[in-house]
Design a protein around this motif. Structure first.
Motif, short mmCIF file in Angstrom:
data_model
loop_
_atom_site.label_atom_id
_atom_site.label_comp_id
_atom_site.label_asym_id
_atom_site.label_seq_id
_atom_site.Cartn_x
_atom_site.Cartn_y
_atom_site.Cartn_z
N UNK A 1 0.69 -1.15 0.06
CA UNK A 1 0.07 0.10 -0.11
C UNK A 1 0.78 1.33 -0.15
N UNK B 1 3.77 3.87 -1.33
CA UNK B 1 4.02 4.51 -2.98
C UNK B 1 5.59 4.09 -3.08
N UNK C 1 8.03 4.75 -5.09
CA UNK C 1 8.93 5.91 -5.46
C UNK C 1 9.22 6.83 -4.46
N UNK C 2 8.50 6.72 -3.31
CA UNK C 2 8.72 7.81 -2.31
C UNK C 2 9.31 6.95 -0.92
N UNK D 1 7.80 10.40 3.47
CA UNK D 1 6.89 10.83 2.68
C UNK D 1 5.50 10.00 2.77
N UNK E 1 11.12 1.48 -2.96
CA UNK E 1 11.51 0.51 -3.57
C UNK E 1 12.86 -0.02 -3.51
#
Lengths: 263, 325
Positions: free
Chosen positions: B108, B110, B112-113, B117, B155
């Protein structure tokens, strides 16, 4: 509302990691524009000639705007994502969050394409200026109004594509709906303005989404009038309202049918 | 006070059927056939505030379907659910502010963050004031030991680090109940242990009720005081871990290394599991025979080495599954 703005901001932050992809993506836009410019140059034997009320320069600026709206939209990506979310059941993971799925998807996609839209707009203006030598005669307020109509056009496009994609709740594959819609928009408003079609057909097109998602903003840019601006913005607001309601109805009906395989 | 009340809950799925081969594919276009799969059949249970409950069962037993109905993802066909006094289907948004969910197989965050963040994002969608989010992040950063990677994009994190962040993200809004669906799936034993101790600590510090599904017996054994076993959509056992062990751990495994070969046959209370001459493995049913009796049968003077152990919980649970099929 605040949370949706935060979602847009988060998506922009995520996308800024790939700003060079956006700039390279402009190459595709540039090639398309170059082909269309040459096509219109060939069709207009005299640059001052008017075809269906458009001079060569107006016609070229028209496609600069409609192509920005078309290329920056990322319609296929949105369609594929929502269809896959519905089919795989991934959509369910958004259901128990304190936001509306429609609002969330609209915000994430807007955030996803906003950077691209701004880059394409700036580079598109520059390309147009290089090819055509000057901008249409617009003052700064009028440019802002055009940008607002482009923004509203994008919201409508996203909502329409979402509605077409959410049909996946009811049928196995909803991608053909988007395919037909995208081709209609491409031909009937993106490459050719509405005036290029028979008069009876024009009346229908004026009430269709084509008027608000591509023709309207581009027409304003090449031939601005405050009367048209008001009509286009009101039509866009009505379209946003209707498209949002349709999305909500499809979503609410569809989500009750969802089957999720578990462990 | 029951924080989750489930009464006579049922859920059916309509599954499309297709006959084999090309002909079957054509036939299914014109004459589609469906079958009804009864995923959850008339189950009832309660969960008390502050409990850590394991909700377990084999694949396809109905546990994820149940957890999805409790978290307002799926609509039940019959029965009633009350989570914190709310109906998950009618008060979906209200309930979302009160519960947290972690699905081990579904990201859940993000990617790339950075985790930081991401936590800010979750704070915003749960309408938490900025200063309160900052305080919460700081607190959870210490509890979940995130300091080394809180500013690394998700990631680039290992699976264990990511799961820790997933749990933290679901705690930002101080949920009263946390639903964990296979939180330790795919993790190595060290990381699993780490996640378990963090979950335990969280339950202790914040009194968060935890509803956990897992295939990992270690998760259940080390975390939960109560276990609900579901199979074929029905609850086959709802008991405390203590009772489960007491009732089902009445069998002991005795492994002995002998000086001389011994002839032993199955008899009342004793089952020979393995007999390799000098090495013997027997199962003793302590309700019928004491372990001391069994050792006497082997002759203590003849034993070089002996090991007495419980039946693994994994075997107990799979036996419960099998017996209730």
């Amino acid at each position: 509302m605040k949370k949706y703005l935060f979602i847009i901001k988060t998506e922009i932050m995520s996308n800024l990691q790939y700003i060079f992809n956006v700039i390279f993506g402009y190459v595709g836009y540039f090639i398309l524009l170059f082909i269309l410019f040459n096509l219109w140059k060939y069709l207009y034997s005299d640059p001052n000639e008017l075809i269906n009320g458009y001079s060569m320069s107006q016609m070229m600026w028209y496609v600069v705007i409609t192509e920005i709206l078309w290329m920056a939209l990322g319609g296929k990506k949105l369609n594929t994502k929502i269809c896959n979310d519905v089919k795989s059941g991934n959509i369910t993971y958004n259901i128990n969050k304190p936001y509306s799925y429609i609002g969330y998807s609209l915000s994430t996609h807007l955030g996803d394409i906003l950077v691209k839209g701004v880059v394409y707009f700036l580079l598109g203006m520059l390309t147009g200026l290089i090819f055509l030598g000057k901008f249409p005669s617009l003052n700064i307020i009028q440019v802002i109004v055009v940008i607002i109509t482009m923004f509203l056009a994008t919201i409508i496009s996203i909502l329409i594509i979402m509605a077409l994609s959410l049909v996946a709740f009811f049928i196995e594959d909803a991608t053909p709906f988007y395919w037909v819609y995208s081709k209609l928009i491409l031909i009937l408003g993106t490459i050719f303005p509405i005036e290029y079609f028979p008069v009876i057909f024009q009346k229908i097109l004026n009430f269709s989404p084509i008027y608000v998602v591509s023709y309207g903003p581009a027409k304003l840019f090449v031939d601005f009038s405050w009367k048209s601006a008001v009509v286009i913005i009101i039509a866009q607001i009505i379209y946003i309202f209707i498209a949002y309601i349709i999305c909500q109805i499809i979503y609410k009906k569809g989500v009750k049918r969802i089957n999720v395989n578990g462990g | 006070m029951a924080i989750i009340e489930v009464k006579k809950l049922s859920k059916n799925f309509k599954v499309k059927l297709k006959e084999k081969g090309f002909k079957g594919s054509i036939k299914s276009i014109f004459k589609p056939k469906h079958k009804i799969v009864k995923a959850v059949k008339n189950i009832s249970f309660n969960v008390e505030k502050g409990e850590i409950v394991a909700f377990i069962g084999p694949n396809g037993a109905g546990k994820s379907t149940t957890i999805k109905m409790l978290t307002s993802i799926l609509f039940p066909d019959k029965g009633s659910i009350k989570v914190l006094g709310l109906n998950p289907m009618q008060d979906r948004k209200k309930l979302a502010y009160e519960i947290g969910t972690v699905f081990g197989q579904k990201e859940q965050l993000w990617t790339h963050l950075t985790p930081y963040d991401n936590f800010k994002f979750f704070g915003a969608i749960y309408d938490i004031p900025d200063a309160a989010v900052e305080r919460k992040i700081e607190e959870l950063k210490v509890l979940f030991e995130l300091d080394d990677f809180i500013n690394t994009p998700v990631r680039n994190l290992s699976l264990g680090q990511r799961i820790r962040c997933e749990i933290v993200a679901s705690l930002i809004h101080n949920p009263k109940i946390l639903f964990l669906d296979e939180p330790t799936i795919g993790l190595d034993p060290v990381v699993k242990e780490n996640i378990r101790s963090l979950i335990k600590r969280m339950n202790k510090e914040y009194k968060t009720t935890i509803f956990l599904t897992s295939h990992d017996v270690g998760d259940i054994e080390k975390l939960c005081k109560r276990v609900i076993i579901i199979n074929n959509g029905q609850i086959v056992l709802d008991d405390s871990m203590e009772n489960l062990k007491y009732h089902y751990l009445n069998k002991k495994i005795v492994e002995a290394k002998m000086k001389e070969k011994i002839n032993l046959d199955d008899e009342d209370g004793i089952t020979i599991l393995k007999d390799k001459g000098y090495n013997l493995k027997i199962e003793v049913d302590t309700t019928k025979r004491s372990v001391a009796d069994a050792i006497k049968l082997l002759n203590p003077d003849n034993i070089i080495d002996i090991n007495i152990s419980n039946i693994p919980l994994e075997d107990i649970i799979s036996n419960i599954y099998k017996n209730k099929d």
